[in-house]
Design a protein around this motif. Structure first.
Motif, PDB file in Angstrom:
ATOM      1  N   LEU A  54      35.589  30.085  35.617  1.00  0.00           N
ATOM      2  CA  LEU A  54      36.954  30.544  35.883  1.00  0.00           C
ATOM      3  C   LEU A  54      36.931  31.882  36.624  1.00  0.00           C
ATOM      4  CD1 LEU A  54      39.949  30.340  33.462  1.00  0.00           C
ATOM      5  CD2 LEU A  54      39.593  32.362  34.842  1.00  0.00           C
ATOM      6  N   GLY A  55      36.126  32.822  36.142  1.00  0.00           N
ATOM      7  CA  GLY A  55      36.053  34.128  36.791  1.00  0.00           C
ATOM      8  C   GLY A  55      35.571  34.025  38.228  1.00  0.00           C
ATOM      9  N   THR A  56      34.573  33.178  38.465  1.00  0.00           N
ATOM     10  CA  THR A  56      34.050  33.007  39.820  1.00  0.00           C
ATOM     11  C   THR A  56      35.057  32.304  40.711  1.00  0.00           C
ATOM     12  OG1 THR A  56      31.811  32.849  38.888  1.00  0.00           O
ATOM     13  CG2 THR A  56      32.093  32.152  41.158  1.00  0.00           C
ATOM     14  N   MET A  57      35.813  31.368  40.147  1.00  0.00           N
ATOM     15  CA  MET A  57      36.872  30.718  40.929  1.00  0.00           C
ATOM     16  C   MET A  57      37.885  31.734  41.425  1.00  0.00           C
ATOM     17  SD  MET A  57      37.750  27.088  39.020  1.00  0.00           S
ATOM     18  CE  MET A  57      39.189  26.867  40.093  1.00  0.00           C
ATOM     19  N   ILE A  58      38.224  32.702  40.593  1.00  0.00           N
ATOM     20  CA  ILE A  58      39.170  33.743  41.009  1.00  0.00           C
ATOM     21  C   ILE A  58      38.649  34.471  42.239  1.00  0.00           C
ATOM     22  CG2 ILE A  58      40.219  35.955  40.346  1.00  0.00           C
ATOM     23  CD1 ILE A  58      40.343  34.914  37.485  1.00  0.00           C
ATOM     24  N   LEU A  59      37.352  34.755  42.265  1.00  0.00           N
ATOM     25  CA  LEU A  59      36.759  35.445  43.423  1.00  0.00           C
ATOM     26  C   LEU A  59      36.956  34.637  44.695  1.00  0.00           C
ATOM     27  CD1 LEU A  59      33.343  36.749  42.000  1.00  0.00           C
ATOM     28  CD2 LEU A  59      35.535  37.946  42.128  1.00  0.00           C
ATOM     29  N   PHE A  60      36.749  33.319  44.592  1.00  0.00           N
ATOM     30  CA  PHE A  60      36.930  32.454  45.761  1.00  0.00           C
ATOM     31  C   PHE A  60      38.405  32.315  46.138  1.00  0.00           C
ATOM     32  CE2 PHE A  60      32.693  30.802  44.475  1.00  0.00           C
ATOM     33  CZ  PHE A  60      32.042  30.931  45.696  1.00  0.00           C
ATOM     34  N   ILE A  61      39.252  32.111  45.131  1.00  0.00           N
ATOM     35  CA  ILE A  61      40.679  31.890  45.389  1.00  0.00           C
ATOM     36  C   ILE A  61      41.319  33.115  46.034  1.00  0.00           C
ATOM     37  CG2 ILE A  61      42.926  31.530  44.280  1.00  0.00           C
ATOM     38  CD1 ILE A  61      41.361  29.928  42.094  1.00  0.00           C
ATOM     39  N   LYS A  62      41.025  34.297  45.495  1.00  0.00           N
ATOM     40  CA  LYS A  62      41.621  35.535  45.991  1.00  0.00           C
ATOM     41  C   LYS A  62      40.837  36.152  47.147  1.00  0.00           C
ATOM     42  CE  LYS A  62      45.007  35.420  43.161  1.00  0.00           C
ATOM     43  NZ  LYS A  62      46.400  35.227  43.652  1.00  0.00           N
ATOM     44  N   LEU A  73      41.550  44.818  41.251  1.00  0.00           N
ATOM     45  CA  LEU A  73      42.390  43.639  41.443  1.00  0.00           C
ATOM     46  C   LEU A  73      41.819  42.453  40.662  1.00  0.00           C
ATOM     47  CD1 LEU A  73      43.178  43.868  45.272  1.00  0.00           C
ATOM     48  CD2 LEU A  73      44.620  44.548  43.348  1.00  0.00           C
ATOM     49  N   PHE A  74      40.511  42.359  40.658  1.00  0.00           N
ATOM     50  CA  PHE A  74      39.848  41.302  39.902  1.00  0.00           C
ATOM     51  C   PHE A  74      40.159  41.429  38.414  1.00  0.00           C
ATOM     52  CE2 PHE A  74      35.548  39.559  38.352  1.00  0.00           C
ATOM     53  CZ  PHE A  74      36.021  38.251  38.332  1.00  0.00           C
ATOM     54  N   CYS A  75      40.133  42.661  37.909  1.00  0.00           N
ATOM     55  CA  CYS A  75      40.457  42.897  36.495  1.00  0.00           C
ATOM     56  C   CYS A  75      41.884  42.460  36.182  1.00  0.00           C
ATOM     57  CB  CYS A  75      40.280  44.378  36.152  1.00  0.00           C
ATOM     58  SG  CYS A  75      38.556  44.913  36.092  1.00  0.00           S
ATOM     59  N   LYS A  76      42.806  42.705  37.098  1.00  0.00           N
ATOM     60  CA  LYS A  76      44.195  42.293  36.894  1.00  0.00           C
ATOM     61  C   LYS A  76      44.312  40.777  36.856  1.00  0.00           C
ATOM     62  CE  LYS A  76      45.781  46.483  36.905  1.00  0.00           C
ATOM     63  NZ  LYS A  76      46.279  47.100  35.659  1.00  0.00           N
ATOM     64  N   GLU A  77      43.564  40.103  37.726  1.00  0.00           N
ATOM     65  CA  GLU A  77      43.582  38.641  37.715  1.00  0.00           C
ATOM     66  C   GLU A  77      42.990  38.105  36.410  1.00  0.00           C
ATOM     67  OE1 GLU A  77      44.651  36.207  40.005  1.00  0.00           O
ATOM     68  OE2 GLU A  77      45.728  37.910  40.838  1.00  0.00           O
ATOM     69  N   LEU A  78      41.901  38.708  35.970  1.00  0.00           N
ATOM     70  CA  LEU A  78      41.284  38.278  34.718  1.00  0.00           C
ATOM     71  C   LEU A  78      42.260  38.426  33.555  1.00  0.00           C
ATOM     72  CD1 LEU A  78      37.682  39.803  35.005  1.00  0.00           C
ATOM     73  CD2 LEU A  78      38.305  37.390  35.175  1.00  0.00           C
ATOM     74  N   LYS A  79      43.057  39.483  33.593  1.00  0.00           N
ATOM     75  CA  LYS A  79      44.008  39.750  32.513  1.00  0.00           C
ATOM     76  C   LYS A  79      45.000  38.605  32.351  1.00  0.00           C
ATOM     77  CE  LYS A  79      47.379  43.170  30.879  1.00  0.00           C
ATOM     78  NZ  LYS A  79      48.072  44.444  31.194  1.00  0.00           N
ATOM     79  N   ILE A  80      45.359  37.956  33.449  1.00  0.00           N
ATOM     80  CA  ILE A  80      46.285  36.823  33.393  1.00  0.00           C
ATOM     81  C   ILE A  80      45.744  35.743  32.453  1.00  0.00           C
ATOM     82  CG2 ILE A  80      47.297  34.926  34.741  1.00  0.00           C
ATOM     83  CD1 ILE A  80      47.381  36.801  37.131  1.00  0.00           C
ATOM     84  N   PHE A  81      44.414  35.623  32.411  1.00  0.00           N
ATOM     85  CA  PHE A  81      43.774  34.581  31.600  1.00  0.00           C
ATOM     86  C   PHE A  81      43.231  35.136  30.289  1.00  0.00           C
ATOM     87  CE2 PHE A  81      43.546  33.427  36.048  1.00  0.00           C
ATOM     88  CZ  PHE A  81      44.002  32.120  36.045  1.00  0.00           C
TER      89      PHE A  81
END
Length: 222
Positions: A195-203, A119-127
């Motif tokens: 940015l990547g670490t923010m995704i971890l917190f946000i999701k 799921l993290f990889c999918k979020e990273l792909k957005i960016f």
């Protein structure tokens, strides 16, 4: 364009026709490939998502197209996650090779961790990011990494920062610097990692957050 609380299907169809280029462009940008509107599953998902955006939109949500883009990308992400569950491509061994390590005591929850990684990889792909890119851009100095994690945690709690980040598909450096009370130069130096670490917190990827928070705690007591 003003959207009323109740919109009949005929009106929605007209909106779809007038925004067809926007829907195709949003879908294509998300998937990274050409979209065939005749038989493309992602395009069908995007159409349904656009209808959903029209039905749920109100002016308090801001610009309609920005809101619709978020809805479309969210539904496309859900769709790709369902497909990814059928073919798990990311392994922990690959993460180890990239210098991202996890405690062995996660073995009892490895499935949950594996799913979070995907799921993290999918979020990273957005960016436009990958795990490899994230590993390459991670701060090498412990103090720099520690500060970047702190910045990411603070920024992830700011609604406007998060909204701008997903709308623009990049880190809003100036705003992050403001809410975290540091210079823009500091943010730019670690912007990919932040940015990547923010995704971890946000999701709220709990397994991955547990790892990153543990590394921060270890640094505090070292």
């Amino acid at each position: 364009m003003i959207f009323s609380e109740t919109i009949d299907m005929e009106h929605i169809d007209e909106l779809i026709k007038s925004h067809m280029a926007f829907i195709i462009r949003t879908t294509s940008n998300f998937t990274g490939r050409y979209i065939a509107i005749e038989n493309d599953d992602e395009f069908s998902i995007a159409l349904l998502a656009f209808k959903e955006a029209v039905e749920k939109y109100d002016q308090e949500k801001g610009n309609f197209l920005s809101f619709a883009k978020l809805v479309i990308e969210s539904r496309l992400l859900n769709f790709t996650q369902l497909k990814s569950n059928q073919n798990k491509a990311i392994s922990l061994d690959e993460l180890y090779e990239q210098g991202i390590e996890f405690s062995q005591n996660h073995s009892s929850t490895s499935i949950d961790l594996q799913e979070e990684i995907e799921l993290f990889c999918k979020e990273l792909k957005i960016f436009g990011l990958t795990l490899e890119k994230l590993a390459d851009e991670a701060p090498k100095h412990k103090d720099t990494k520690e500060r970047a994690i702190d910045i990411a945690e603070v920024a992830s709690d700011d609604h406007e920062v998060v909204t701008q980040m997903y709308q623009k598909r990049k880190l809003p450096v100036r705003h992050v610097a403001k809410v975290s009370n540091v210079s823009e130069k500091i943010i730019k130096h670690s912007k990919v990692f932040i940015l990547g670490t923010m995704i971890l917190f946000i999701k709220e990827f709990k397994q991955l957050l547990q790892w990153i928070m543990k590394s921060r705690c270890n640094h505090h007591v070292s």
